[in-house]
Design a protein around this motif. Structure first.
Motif, PDB file in Angstrom:
ATOM      1  N   GLY A 189       0.821  -1.208   0.000  1.00 41.45           N
ATOM      2  CA  GLY A 189       0.000   0.000   0.000  1.00 41.45           C
ATOM      3  C   GLY A 189       0.855   1.257   0.000  1.00 41.45           C
ATOM      4  N   PRO A 190       0.394   2.328  -0.663  1.00 45.55           N
ATOM      5  CA  PRO A 190       1.235   3.529  -0.813  1.00 45.55           C
ATOM      6  C   PRO A 190       1.315   4.374   0.446  1.00 45.55           C
ATOM      7  N   TRP A 191       2.483   4.988   0.669  1.00 48.60           N
ATOM      8  CA  TRP A 191       2.684   6.032   1.658  1.00 48.60           C
ATOM      9  C   TRP A 191       2.747   7.339   0.871  1.00 48.60           C
ATOM     10  N   LEU A 192       1.724   8.193   1.054  1.00 47.46           N
ATOM     11  CA  LEU A 192       1.521   9.343   0.175  1.00 47.46           C
ATOM     12  C   LEU A 192       1.778  10.657   0.897  1.00 47.46           C
ATOM     13  N   ARG A 193       2.713  11.427   0.375  1.00 48.15           N
ATOM     14  CA  ARG A 193       2.910  12.797   0.848  1.00 48.15           C
ATOM     15  C   ARG A 193       1.907  13.715   0.156  1.00 48.15           C
ATOM     16  N   TRP A 194       1.538  14.773   0.864  1.00 53.47           N
ATOM     17  CA  TRP A 194       0.673  15.817   0.315  1.00 53.47           C
ATOM     18  C   TRP A 194      -0.582  15.215  -0.306  1.00 53.47           C
ATOM     19  N   TYR A 195      -1.193  14.297   0.432  1.00 55.38           N
ATOM     20  CA  TYR A 195      -2.376  13.598  -0.056  1.00 55.38           C
ATOM     21  C   TYR A 195      -3.560  14.551  -0.117  1.00 55.38           C
ATOM     22  N   ASN A 196      -4.250  14.541  -1.248  1.00 57.15           N
ATOM     23  CA  ASN A 196      -5.408  15.406  -1.485  1.00 57.15           C
ATOM     24  C   ASN A 196      -6.666  14.561  -1.338  1.00 57.15           C
ATOM     25  N   THR A 197      -7.412  14.767  -0.246  1.00 52.43           N
ATOM     26  CA  THR A 197      -8.610  13.960  -0.035  1.00 52.43           C
ATOM     27  C   THR A 197      -9.706  14.302  -1.032  1.00 52.43           C
ATOM     28  N   GLY A 198      -9.582  15.434  -1.737  1.00 54.91           N
ATOM     29  CA  GLY A 198     -10.578  15.798  -2.732  1.00 54.91           C
ATOM     30  C   GLY A 198     -10.512  14.941  -3.982  1.00 54.91           C
ATOM     31  N   ASN A 199      -9.280  14.690  -4.459  1.00 59.39           N
ATOM     32  CA  ASN A 199      -9.156  13.863  -5.673  1.00 59.39           C
ATOM     33  C   ASN A 199      -8.507  12.506  -5.417  1.00 59.39           C
ATOM     34  N   GLY A 200      -8.141  12.227  -4.162  1.00 62.70           N
ATOM     35  CA  GLY A 200      -7.587  10.916  -3.820  1.00 62.70           C
ATOM     36  C   GLY A 200      -6.202  10.675  -4.355  1.00 62.70           C
ATOM     37  N   LEU A 201      -5.401  11.749  -4.506  1.00 61.42           N
ATOM     38  CA  LEU A 201      -4.061  11.613  -5.075  1.00 61.42           C
ATOM     39  C   LEU A 201      -3.017  12.254  -4.180  1.00 61.42           C
ATOM     40  N   GLY A 202      -1.788  11.742  -4.289  1.00 58.27           N
ATOM     41  CA  GLY A 202      -0.649  12.318  -3.591  1.00 58.27           C
ATOM     42  C   GLY A 202       0.620  11.900  -4.286  1.00 58.27           C
ATOM     43  N   TYR A 203       1.727  11.922  -3.544  1.00 52.36           N
ATOM     44  CA  TYR A 203       3.032  11.555  -4.075  1.00 52.36           C
ATOM     45  C   TYR A 203       3.547  10.341  -3.309  1.00 52.36           C
ATOM     46  N   VAL A 204       3.694   9.203  -3.993  1.00 53.85           N
ATOM     47  CA  VAL A 204       4.154   7.983  -3.328  1.00 53.85           C
ATOM     48  C   VAL A 204       5.606   8.157  -2.904  1.00 53.85           C
ATOM     49  N   ASP A 205       5.859   7.942  -1.609  1.00 57.61           N
ATOM     50  CA  ASP A 205       7.206   8.080  -1.073  1.00 57.61           C
ATOM     51  C   ASP A 205       7.630   6.822  -0.327  1.00 57.61           C
ATOM     52  N   GLY A 206       6.767   5.792  -0.370  1.00 63.54           N
ATOM     53  CA  GLY A 206       7.069   4.537   0.280  1.00 63.54           C
ATOM     54  C   GLY A 206       5.925   3.558   0.060  1.00 63.54           C
ATOM     55  N   VAL A 207       6.151   2.305   0.450  1.00 65.04           N
ATOM     56  CA  VAL A 207       5.109   1.279   0.408  1.00 65.04           C
ATOM     57  C   VAL A 207       5.226   0.420   1.664  1.00 65.04           C
ATOM     58  N   THR A 208       4.111  -0.045   2.180  1.00 64.97           N
ATOM     59  CA  THR A 208       4.151  -0.903   3.363  1.00 64.97           C
ATOM     60  C   THR A 208       4.905  -2.190   3.037  1.00 64.97           C
ATOM     61  N   SER A 209       5.885  -2.505   3.861  1.00 67.79           N
ATOM     62  CA  SER A 209       6.738  -3.661   3.621  1.00 67.79           C
ATOM     63  C   SER A 209       6.745  -4.612   4.807  1.00 67.79           C
ATOM     64  N   THR A 210       7.078  -4.104   5.989  1.00 69.89           N
ATOM     65  CA  THR A 210       7.147  -4.919   7.194  1.00 69.89           C
ATOM     66  C   THR A 210       6.288  -4.297   8.274  1.00 69.89           C
ATOM     67  N   GLY A 211       6.041  -5.067   9.323  1.00 72.07           N
ATOM     68  CA  GLY A 211       5.235  -4.532  10.404  1.00 72.07           C
ATOM     69  C   GLY A 211       5.347  -5.345  11.674  1.00 72.07           C
ATOM     70  N   ASN A 212       4.960  -4.726  12.757  1.00 74.66           N
ATOM     71  CA  ASN A 212       4.874  -5.371  14.063  1.00 74.66           C
ATOM     72  C   ASN A 212       3.500  -5.015  14.614  1.00 74.66           C
ATOM     73  N   LEU A 213       2.513  -5.883  14.342  1.00 69.76           N
ATOM     74  CA  LEU A 213       1.134  -5.547  14.650  1.00 69.76           C
ATOM     75  C   LEU A 213       0.912  -5.338  16.144  1.00 69.76           C
ATOM     76  N   SER A 214       1.587  -6.118  16.988  1.00 70.89           N
ATOM     77  CA  SER A 214       1.376  -5.978  18.424  1.00 70.89           C
ATOM     78  C   SER A 214       1.816  -4.609  18.930  1.00 70.89           C
ATOM     79  N   ALA A 215       2.856  -4.042  18.319  1.00 74.71           N
ATOM     80  CA  ALA A 215       3.333  -2.714  18.708  1.00 74.71           C
ATOM     81  C   ALA A 215       2.744  -1.610  17.842  1.00 74.71           C
TER      82      ALA A 215
END
Length: 335
Positions: free
Chosen positions: A286-312
């Protein structure tokens, strides 16, 4: 340190050099002792282009019922880090988004017990479905559309297109923009070709867990012409505010696109960065978006979800450096 961004121009380079995968400095150059390993890690590999018949077969395979039965792919395990956040101001020079014909139309709302999360769907983000020939299973990830010369590009995590060390390329791969509880409001787009880093393929390197996918047009229409496409930035600060979109199974069973807005920080001891979104399986890519515009649903992808620690509650992304930009240039012009 001053943030540096560059304009991405079309290119067809297939072999890239890389930054070192350790340390937290922006734009750091690998030392002589690490250069050979870094170069090998950042070489890119592309899968053979699929045929129109294979694309049609993938579309036929993924019925709404089969999509609902797909297993949300695990995010890779990660340690529990500490965090501090700051804002980052926009800078000129990034590839801009392509505005969609209309914004997504799902109503806003909040999830019980998860105040950072909102149902705030974007047409330029969606769910990915694929078959893993090595395990024989069907799986789901998250992804988003990228504005590029081809107007056919999707960005996701490397482990959503290739199994990593000891694995192989995924098959029957499709992208469903704004997937919502079995529906595909913008159609389904089959993969035509994949590209990811050799460091992911040979070593399962979390620092190189990024992939880009060229899709076949759907009924003669290219993806970005249908949904719009996000812009992309690289070599930016690891402390910024982003909107993280995706389909984590711990919210609405992964059937609804989620939105988490917050601050990022460097991940201790690595080149990556992190945010506390509490996303679980299925959010990978999933995209990590800078300057996300909730009006048109667009931003600038600067990362993607890769790893996680759900408990934390922490989720991590590879850092988008000059070699991610080169990955984009190598794949973004292919049609």
């Amino acid at each position: 340190m001053r943030t540096i961004r560059r304009v991405l121009l079309p290119a067809a380079a297939a072999v890239l050099l890389t930054l070192t995968a350790t340390g937290e400095g922006q734009g750091a150059t690998p030392g002589p002792e690490s250069r050979a390993a870094a170069d090998a890690s950042a070489a890119t590999a592309a899968a053979t282009t699929t045929t129109t018949d294979a694309g049609a077969a993938a579309l036929a395979y993924w019925t709404p019922e089969r999509m609902k039965k797909a297993t949300p792919l695990d995010v890779l395990p990660a340690a529990d880090p500490s965090a501090a956040t700051a804002d980052s101001a926009p800078a000129a020079g990034a590839v801009p988004p392509s505005v969609p014909p209309r914004p997504a139309e799902h109503p806003a709302g909040s999830t019980a017990g998860a105040s950072p999360h909102t149902i705030y769907a974007s047409a330029a983000a969606g769910r990915v479905f694929f078959h893993n020939p090595r395990t024989g299973g069907d799986y789901a990830c998250s992804a988003s559309a990228l504005n590029s010369p081809s107007r056919q590009l999707v960005v996701t995590a490397g482990h959503c297109v290739h199994g990593g060390r000891g694995g192989t390329w995924m098959t029957k791969w499709v992208y469903v923009p704004d997937y919502h509880n079995g529906s595909a409001p913008y159609g389904v787009f089959a993969a035509k070709s994949f590209r990811t880093f050799q460091g992911w393929i040979s070593s399962s390197s979390a620092a190189r867990d990024v992939a880009m996918v060229t899709t076949w047009p759907n009924n003669g229409r290219k993806l970005v012409d249908v949904t719009g496409g996000n812009g992309i930035t690289w070599n930016g600060s690891r402390t910024s505010r982003v909107a993280v979109l995706g389909y984590p199974v711990n919210f609405y069973r992964g059937e609804v696109q989620m939105y988490c807005n917050g601050g990022t920080s460097p991940e201790r001891g690595t080149s990556r960065f992190q945010i506390r979104c509490h996303y679980g399986q299925g959010s990978s890519g999933g995209p990590w978006l800078r300057w996300y515009n909730t009006g048109n649903g667009l931003g600038y992808v600067d990362g993607v979800t890769s790893t996680g620690n759900l408990s934390a509650g922490w989720d991590q992304s590879p850092y988008f450096d000059s070699y991610v930009a080169a990955l984009f240039k190598a794949q973004g012009s292919l049609t």
